[in-house]
Design a protein around this motif. Structure first.
Motif, PDB file in Angstrom:
ATOM      1  N   VAL A 143      18.960 -27.046  11.505  1.00 55.76           N
ATOM      2  CA  VAL A 143      17.931 -26.573  10.583  1.00 55.76           C
ATOM      3  C   VAL A 143      18.324 -26.956   9.159  1.00 55.76           C
ATOM      4  O   VAL A 143      19.443 -26.678   8.719  1.00 55.76           O
ATOM      5  CB  VAL A 143      17.753 -25.049  10.683  1.00 55.76           C
ATOM      6  CG1 VAL A 143      16.677 -24.576   9.713  1.00 55.76           C
ATOM      7  CG2 VAL A 143      17.399 -24.649  12.110  1.00 55.76           C
ATOM      8  N   ARG A 145      18.448 -26.518   5.334  1.00 50.95           N
ATOM      9  CA  ARG A 145      18.369 -25.438   4.354  1.00 50.95           C
ATOM     10  C   ARG A 145      18.653 -26.011   2.970  1.00 50.95           C
ATOM     11  O   ARG A 145      18.988 -27.197   2.824  1.00 50.95           O
ATOM     12  CB  ARG A 145      19.357 -24.322   4.697  1.00 50.95           C
ATOM     13  CG  ARG A 145      19.241 -23.798   6.134  1.00 50.95           C
ATOM     14  CD  ARG A 145      20.226 -22.667   6.375  1.00 50.95           C
ATOM     15  NE  ARG A 145      20.297 -22.303   7.786  1.00 50.95           N
ATOM     16  CZ  ARG A 145      19.493 -21.438   8.371  1.00 50.95           C
ATOM     17  NH1 ARG A 145      18.536 -20.856   7.659  1.00 50.95           N
ATOM     18  NH2 ARG A 145      19.617 -21.146   9.657  1.00 50.95           N
ATOM     19  N   GLU A 146      18.526 -25.175   1.967  1.00 49.61           N
ATOM     20  CA  GLU A 146      18.744 -25.649   0.599  1.00 49.61           C
ATOM     21  C   GLU A 146      20.172 -26.109   0.384  1.00 49.61           C
ATOM     22  O   GLU A 146      20.425 -27.019  -0.413  1.00 49.61           O
ATOM     23  CB  GLU A 146      18.398 -24.535  -0.391  1.00 49.61           C
ATOM     24  CG  GLU A 146      16.912 -24.172  -0.424  1.00 49.61           C
ATOM     25  CD  GLU A 146      16.618 -23.119  -1.457  1.00 49.61           C
ATOM     26  OE1 GLU A 146      17.588 -22.619  -2.096  1.00 49.61           O
ATOM     27  OE2 GLU A 146      15.436 -22.776  -1.642  1.00 49.61           O
ATOM     28  N   GLU A 178      11.563 -17.163  13.685  1.00 52.03           N
ATOM     29  CA  GLU A 178      12.284 -17.242  12.415  1.00 52.03           C
ATOM     30  C   GLU A 178      12.630 -18.685  12.063  1.00 52.03           C
ATOM     31  O   GLU A 178      12.444 -19.132  10.928  1.00 52.03           O
ATOM     32  CB  GLU A 178      13.554 -16.399  12.485  1.00 52.03           C
ATOM     33  CG  GLU A 178      14.388 -16.440  11.213  1.00 52.03           C
ATOM     34  CD  GLU A 178      15.690 -15.671  11.331  1.00 52.03           C
ATOM     35  OE1 GLU A 178      16.492 -15.727  10.384  1.00 52.03           O
ATOM     36  OE2 GLU A 178      15.911 -15.035  12.386  1.00 52.03           O
ATOM     37  N   VAL A 179      13.129 -19.446  13.050  1.00 56.29           N
ATOM     38  CA  VAL A 179      13.485 -20.843  12.813  1.00 56.29           C
ATOM     39  C   VAL A 179      12.250 -21.660  12.451  1.00 56.29           C
ATOM     40  O   VAL A 179      12.275 -22.482  11.528  1.00 56.29           O
ATOM     41  CB  VAL A 179      14.186 -21.437  14.048  1.00 56.29           C
ATOM     42  CG1 VAL A 179      14.349 -22.948  13.896  1.00 56.29           C
ATOM     43  CG2 VAL A 179      15.542 -20.782  14.253  1.00 56.29           C
ATOM     44  N   GLN A 182      11.368 -20.981   8.921  1.00 55.62           N
ATOM     45  CA  GLN A 182      12.319 -21.611   8.011  1.00 55.62           C
ATOM     46  C   GLN A 182      12.052 -23.106   7.871  1.00 55.62           C
ATOM     47  O   GLN A 182      12.342 -23.699   6.828  1.00 55.62           O
ATOM     48  CB  GLN A 182      13.748 -21.379   8.506  1.00 55.62           C
ATOM     49  CG  GLN A 182      14.214 -19.934   8.390  1.00 55.62           C
ATOM     50  CD  GLN A 182      15.577 -19.728   9.012  1.00 55.62           C
ATOM     51  OE1 GLN A 182      16.135 -20.627   9.648  1.00 55.62           O
ATOM     52  NE2 GLN A 182      16.136 -18.541   8.839  1.00 55.62           N
ATOM     53  N   CYS A 183      11.496 -23.693   8.917  1.00 55.31           N
ATOM     54  CA  CYS A 183      11.183 -25.129   8.882  1.00 55.31           C
ATOM     55  C   CYS A 183       9.804 -25.402   8.282  1.00 55.31           C
ATOM     56  O   CYS A 183       9.354 -26.556   8.253  1.00 55.31           O
ATOM     57  CB  CYS A 183      11.266 -25.712  10.278  1.00 55.31           C
ATOM     58  SG  CYS A 183      12.927 -25.712  10.985  1.00 55.31           S
TER      59      CYS A 183
END
Length: 212
Positions: A143, A145-146, A178-179, A182-183
């Motif tokens: 995943v 992320r920043e 949730e994943v 987040q994507c």
């Protein structure tokens, strides 16, 4: 059905293949009654052509319909009139699995379309190797992320069972949602991304492949 003999340059070295060829295991002789060689495959193919073909096609239609295929009956219809099959496959994997899963499926589609255009009706078939037991290998997703890319896994309990027997629980449903969020996937944009509590892990991953 026509099969062509292909000679591999390297001798078979896997212990399972050696045991099968030697006929040294009663279990293997029961599991593979036709043997694992071209002649055995031809005998198995003759058995399928002799009566089991329609049952296989019926199963393909019903399973695809259950997985959400919008036109399962039409998709398998050419097989009922003698069309060939371009087959690809991969183990079930989290969110459909790695990119190579989708590359294999796309390749089967491309081969089927090319054969059909050339005058040989062909249907693409994707096989899920749900008898695989290695959950650790397939339960992972990277995943973005920043602060970089993070590898994460679903909260699935590895009991050593086949992936096809593994059931998704509520914690895994929440994890998948949730994943997906987040994507950047809106909650209602792609309902096939999230598993249904109680469904088989392999069915969830196949629904993603079918929808894609």
């Amino acid at each position: 059905m026509r099969l062509e003999r292909v000679v591999h340059p390297n001798p078979p070295g896997h212990p399972l293949l050696k045991a099968l060829r030697a006929g040294s295991s009663p279990f293997l002789r029961r599991a593979y009654p036709w043997g694992l060689d071209l002649d055995g495959v031809l005998r198995a193919a003759a058995h399928v052509e002799g009566g089991a073909r329609s049952g296989v096609i019926d199963a393909l239609e019903s399973e695809n319909a259950a997985l959400g295929h919008p036109s399962a009956a039409r998709a398998v219809a050419p097989l009922r009139t003698g069309a060939r099959a371009a087959i690809a496959g991969q183990q079930p994997g989290l969110f459909g699995g790695p990119l190579l899963t989708f590359e294999k499926a796309a390749a089967a589609v491309a081969v089927a379309e090319a054969c059909t255009r050339a005058g040989t009706p062909t249907v693409a078939v994707f096989w899920s190797q749900s008898e695989d037991h290695d959950l650790v290998e397939v339960n992972r997703i990277d995943v973005e992320r920043e602060d970089g890319v993070t590898r994460t896994t679903a909260p699935l309990e590895d009991r050593g069972a086949r992936l096809g027997d593994l059931r998704v629980d509520g914690a895994s449903v929440a994890f998948a949602r949730e994943v997906a969020a987040q994507c950047g996937a809106p909650p209602d944009a792609h309902p096939w991304l999230a598993p249904v509590e109680g469904e088989r892990f392999s069915d969830w991953t196949l629904r993603i492949v079918v929808a894609t």
